[in-house]
Design a protein around this motif. Sequence first.
Motif, PDB file in Angstrom:
ATOM      1  N   GLN A   1      37.702  44.911  42.335  1.00 35.18           N
ATOM      2  CA  GLN A   1      36.566  45.617  42.945  1.00 35.18           C
ATOM      3  C   GLN A   1      35.561  46.055  41.869  1.00 35.18           C
ATOM      4  O   GLN A   1      34.345  45.901  42.033  1.00 35.18           O
ATOM      5  CB  GLN A   1      37.077  46.847  43.700  1.00 35.18           C
ATOM      6  CG  GLN A   1      35.998  47.674  44.375  1.00 35.18           C
ATOM      7  CD  GLN A   1      35.325  46.926  45.522  1.00 35.18           C
ATOM      8  OE1 GLN A   1      35.985  46.547  46.489  1.00 35.18           O
ATOM      9  NE2 GLN A   1      34.007  46.675  45.396  1.00 35.18           N
ATOM     10  N   GLU A   2      36.088  46.568  40.768  1.00 40.70           N
ATOM     11  CA  GLU A   2      35.203  47.022  39.682  1.00 40.70           C
ATOM     12  C   GLU A   2      34.465  45.843  39.045  1.00 40.70           C
ATOM     13  O   GLU A   2      33.290  45.948  38.692  1.00 40.70           O
ATOM     14  CB  GLU A   2      36.022  47.776  38.621  1.00 40.70           C
ATOM     15  CG  GLU A   2      36.487  49.145  39.109  1.00 40.70           C
ATOM     16  CD  GLU A   2      37.554  49.768  38.219  1.00 40.70           C
ATOM     17  OE1 GLU A   2      37.692  51.013  38.254  1.00 40.70           O
ATOM     18  OE2 GLU A   2      38.261  49.032  37.510  1.00 40.70           O
ATOM     19  N   ILE A   3      35.157  44.717  38.915  1.00 40.30           N
ATOM     20  CA  ILE A   3      34.497  43.521  38.365  1.00 40.30           C
ATOM     21  C   ILE A   3      33.391  43.067  39.313  1.00 40.30           C
ATOM     22  O   ILE A   3      32.277  42.737  38.892  1.00 40.30           O
ATOM     23  CB  ILE A   3      35.529  42.390  38.155  1.00 40.30           C
ATOM     24  CG1 ILE A   3      36.485  42.773  37.026  1.00 40.30           C
ATOM     25  CG2 ILE A   3      34.833  41.073  37.823  1.00 40.30           C
ATOM     26  CD1 ILE A   3      37.632  41.796  36.827  1.00 40.30           C
ATOM     27  N   ALA A   4      33.721  43.076  40.594  1.00 45.09           N
ATOM     28  CA  ALA A   4      32.724  42.655  41.595  1.00 45.09           C
ATOM     29  C   ALA A   4      31.493  43.550  41.528  1.00 45.09           C
ATOM     30  O   ALA A   4      30.347  43.062  41.549  1.00 45.09           O
ATOM     31  CB  ALA A   4      33.358  42.705  42.990  1.00 45.09           C
ATOM     32  N   ASP A   5      31.730  44.853  41.419  1.00 49.30           N
ATOM     33  CA  ASP A   5      30.601  45.797  41.336  1.00 49.30           C
ATOM     34  C   ASP A   5      29.791  45.561  40.066  1.00 49.30           C
ATOM     35  O   ASP A   5      28.561  45.564  40.087  1.00 49.30           O
ATOM     36  CB  ASP A   5      31.117  47.252  41.338  1.00 49.30           C
ATOM     37  CG  ASP A   5      31.731  47.628  42.681  1.00 49.30           C
ATOM     38  OD1 ASP A   5      31.490  46.890  43.657  1.00 49.30           O
ATOM     39  OD2 ASP A   5      32.459  48.633  42.741  1.00 49.30           O
ATOM     40  N   ARG A   6      30.495  45.359  38.974  1.00 44.01           N
ATOM     41  CA  ARG A   6      29.817  45.192  37.682  1.00 44.01           C
ATOM     42  C   ARG A   6      28.948  43.928  37.677  1.00 44.01           C
ATOM     43  O   ARG A   6      27.853  43.919  37.125  1.00 44.01           O
ATOM     44  CB  ARG A   6      30.881  45.129  36.579  1.00 44.01           C
ATOM     45  CG  ARG A   6      30.410  44.784  35.179  1.00 44.01           C
ATOM     46  CD  ARG A   6      30.047  46.000  34.347  1.00 44.01           C
ATOM     47  NE  ARG A   6      31.142  46.911  34.095  1.00 44.01           N
ATOM     48  CZ  ARG A   6      31.806  47.012  32.937  1.00 44.01           C
ATOM     49  NH1 ARG A   6      31.493  46.211  31.931  1.00 44.01           N
ATOM     50  NH2 ARG A   6      32.751  47.897  32.774  1.00 44.01           N
ATOM     51  N   LEU A   7      29.469  42.835  38.261  1.00 50.30           N
ATOM     52  CA  LEU A   7      28.773  41.550  38.177  1.00 50.30           C
ATOM     53  C   LEU A   7      27.945  41.236  39.424  1.00 50.30           C
ATOM     54  O   LEU A   7      27.286  40.190  39.482  1.00 50.30           O
ATOM     55  CB  LEU A   7      29.779  40.423  37.940  1.00 50.30           C
ATOM     56  CG  LEU A   7      30.621  40.551  36.658  1.00 50.30           C
ATOM     57  CD1 LEU A   7      31.574  39.372  36.533  1.00 50.30           C
ATOM     58  CD2 LEU A   7      29.726  40.630  35.425  1.00 50.30           C
ATOM     59  N   GLY A   8      27.993  42.100  40.421  1.00 49.07           N
ATOM     60  CA  GLY A   8      27.222  41.862  41.638  1.00 49.07           C
ATOM     61  C   GLY A   8      27.739  40.678  42.437  1.00 49.07           C
ATOM     62  O   GLY A   8      26.958  39.889  42.984  1.00 49.07           O
ATOM     63  N   ILE A   9      29.049  40.517  42.469  1.00 45.82           N
ATOM     64  CA  ILE A   9      29.654  39.445  43.269  1.00 45.82           C
ATOM     65  C   ILE A   9      30.665  40.074  44.218  1.00 45.82           C
ATOM     66  O   ILE A   9      30.966  41.261  44.121  1.00 45.82           O
ATOM     67  CB  ILE A   9      30.361  38.393  42.369  1.00 45.82           C
ATOM     68  CG1 ILE A   9      31.431  39.078  41.489  1.00 45.82           C
ATOM     69  CG2 ILE A   9      29.354  37.637  41.504  1.00 45.82           C
ATOM     70  CD1 ILE A   9      32.197  38.127  40.584  1.00 45.82           C
ATOM     71  N   SER A  10      31.170  39.244  45.131  1.00 48.73           N
ATOM     72  CA  SER A  10      32.154  39.795  46.076  1.00 48.73           C
ATOM     73  C   SER A  10      33.532  39.872  45.410  1.00 48.73           C
ATOM     74  O   SER A  10      33.784  39.194  44.402  1.00 48.73           O
ATOM     75  CB  SER A  10      32.239  38.913  47.318  1.00 48.73           C
ATOM     76  OG  SER A  10      32.809  37.671  46.964  1.00 48.73           O
ATOM     77  N   VAL A  11      34.403  40.677  45.999  1.00 46.23           N
ATOM     78  CA  VAL A  11      35.774  40.791  45.470  1.00 46.23           C
ATOM     79  C   VAL A  11      36.480  39.440  45.566  1.00 46.23           C
ATOM     80  O   VAL A  11      37.205  39.027  44.647  1.00 46.23           O
ATOM     81  CB  VAL A  11      36.563  41.869  46.246  1.00 46.23           C
ATOM     82  CG1 VAL A  11      38.028  41.879  45.845  1.00 46.23           C
ATOM     83  CG2 VAL A  11      35.948  43.240  46.015  1.00 46.23           C
ATOM     84  N   ALA A  12      36.221  38.750  46.695  1.00 48.57           N
ATOM     85  CA  ALA A  12      36.871  37.440  46.877  1.00 48.57           C
ATOM     86  C   ALA A  12      36.435  36.473  45.772  1.00 48.57           C
ATOM     87  O   ALA A  12      37.249  35.697  45.246  1.00 48.57           O
ATOM     88  CB  ALA A  12      36.526  36.875  48.250  1.00 48.57           C
ATOM     89  N   THR A  13      35.160  36.534  45.422  1.00 49.75           N
ATOM     90  CA  THR A  13      34.672  35.647  44.352  1.00 49.75           C
ATOM     91  C   THR A  13      35.295  36.026  43.016  1.00 49.75           C
ATOM     92  O   THR A  13      35.700  35.158  42.236  1.00 49.75           O
ATOM     93  CB  THR A  13      33.128  35.738  44.260  1.00 49.75           C
ATOM     94  OG1 THR A  13      32.598  35.384  45.530  1.00 49.75           O
ATOM     95  CG2 THR A  13      32.576  34.803  43.194  1.00 49.75           C
ATOM     96  N   ALA A  14      35.381  37.316  42.755  1.00 47.21           N
ATOM     97  CA  ALA A  14      36.005  37.765  41.504  1.00 47.21           C
ATOM     98  C   ALA A  14      37.455  37.284  41.445  1.00 47.21           C
ATOM     99  O   ALA A  14      37.909  36.770  40.415  1.00 47.21           O
ATOM    100  CB  ALA A  14      35.931  39.281  41.407  1.00 47.21           C
ATOM    101  N   HIS A  15      38.163  37.434  42.559  1.00 49.86           N
ATOM    102  CA  HIS A  15      39.561  36.996  42.656  1.00 49.86           C
ATOM    103  C   HIS A  15      39.670  35.503  42.350  1.00 49.86           C
ATOM    104  O   HIS A  15      40.476  35.062  41.522  1.00 49.86           O
ATOM    105  CB  HIS A  15      40.053  37.303  44.078  1.00 49.86           C
ATOM    106  CG  HIS A  15      41.504  37.006  44.305  1.00 49.86           C
ATOM    107  ND1 HIS A  15      42.132  37.244  45.486  1.00 49.86           N
ATOM    108  CD2 HIS A  15      42.439  36.462  43.520  1.00 49.86           C
ATOM    109  CE1 HIS A  15      43.404  36.897  45.409  1.00 49.86           C
ATOM    110  NE2 HIS A  15      43.606  36.408  44.211  1.00 49.86           N
TER     111      HIS A  15
END
Lengths: 186, 313
Positions: free
Chosen positions: A153-167
């Motif tokens: 979630q934090e990565i998604a917030d930091r990079l402006g992507i969805s959690v699913a994409t970060a995963h």
Amino acid sequence: MPPDELQRRYHEHETAQPALGELWTRNRPSLGRRALRLVGGDPHLADDVLGQLALRLAGRRAQEQYDPNRPWLPWVYQILRRLSLDAFRRLLRGKHEQEPAGGLDFLPSKSPPPDEEAEREERKRLLREALAQLDPHDREILWLRFIEGLTLQEIADRLGISVATAHRRVKEALEHLRDRLSGDHQ
Amino acid sequence: MKPDYDPVLFDFAVEYGDHPEQALRRLQLLLLDEQACQSRIAFLQVLAEMGGGGAPLPQSADEFRHEIDLIAEHGVFAARRHGLLVPERLARLTCTPAALWAAHQRLTAAAEEAAPSRLRLLLRPWRRPEVLCAAAALLFFVLWLLRLGSGPAPPPLAATVIDWQLDLGRGGSRAPASGVPIVHTGGAYTVRFRVASPRRRHGWLFQVDARAGHLLDRLKVHEDGVGVCRYSGTFDDTVGFEYFILVLSESPVPALDDEAVPWLGAEDIRQLQEHARAGQDAEAARLVETALRRAGWRGQAGDVRLEWIDHRP
């Protein structure tokens, strides 16, 4: 009977099986505890590993290759550890895979000990090359995940992507690395 | 020898969320296999280097000593069965080189330290017919061997305090060198100990500051076998070192139920301050155990856990 004598008898073909029976009886509690520890406290898996261990120790090749001048139990612990590793590898790769059920060689290493420092540097060089070949964005995601310890979630917030994409990108980056490194080693 | 990258390059937290059993197997494999463990450490170090500064890799395994104890003494699967696993903590452990190496060493220690020499064990496919025939005969012997024992029963979980947490909100910090929490008068806090032990059904959490001791909470054992002591409050104006002391027991100890902690004398309290000042953890623990025995407690060394903090004005 003293342990030295039992060890010697285990090495001799004619007396190997009774000697193993006695060694096993004497060391069964510590072998059980050791097996349980090595397999992470799973009693069923520990039973499997102990069964395989007994099979191997009863094999003539193991008896011949055992050096009776050296303590028996540490030698057996090493086999137990290897069997535990193989048990986990089989479980991770699926049960359909053939079990390495026998044909063990227990060979004292004749080669000099490896240069651990050189091995470490080589390992790092390969990892550095594999990481350098990654997409910089994927490398950044791995850095955020494993070094900074961010949640998806934090990565998604930091990079402006969805959690699913970060995963997905974490998994894909690791897969790419595994593929590259496996290739390097073939 | 080629490292197995399967357990090296994996994200424990993600995998645990999808397949907990698989994640634990991979973790156990990572910790058992020296090459895999070293490769994981190298991966983290190289990744940190390539990140160009930023967050440094944690260098100490101390933060994970409870997890390492759990892995080495009981195993991750047993811990999961007993509800003791904190996946987030294990995930952080897999990203901390010093903790990974310490866990590997603890898990494999006895086998390696007694090893007479470097032995090589090679696995090969079992294909030769004569070996298969010999194996059939051997199976009778193996079955006889296995009758000698009825299988390894899981070792009883000893009184293992798996974690303690001191939540200081925004009011606390840590001493840079020792890592000891620093707290201030008026600061709010919550302290919690979680305990794994089917046999120790009794427990007490005490706080001992520079003046006196206080009983904060008694152990509450949940259905899953996990016991918890917990207390929330604010720090009064007694500065100095403060101890949180968890005491476990298989049987009741009436003297420990007294909220004024009469079993710990004024001289004991003064000495505890000295020990904390000198960083003498073992001496402090010995002192507390002696006082507990005087009060009728009959536990073992592992049944007492001390943590201390530095209370400043």
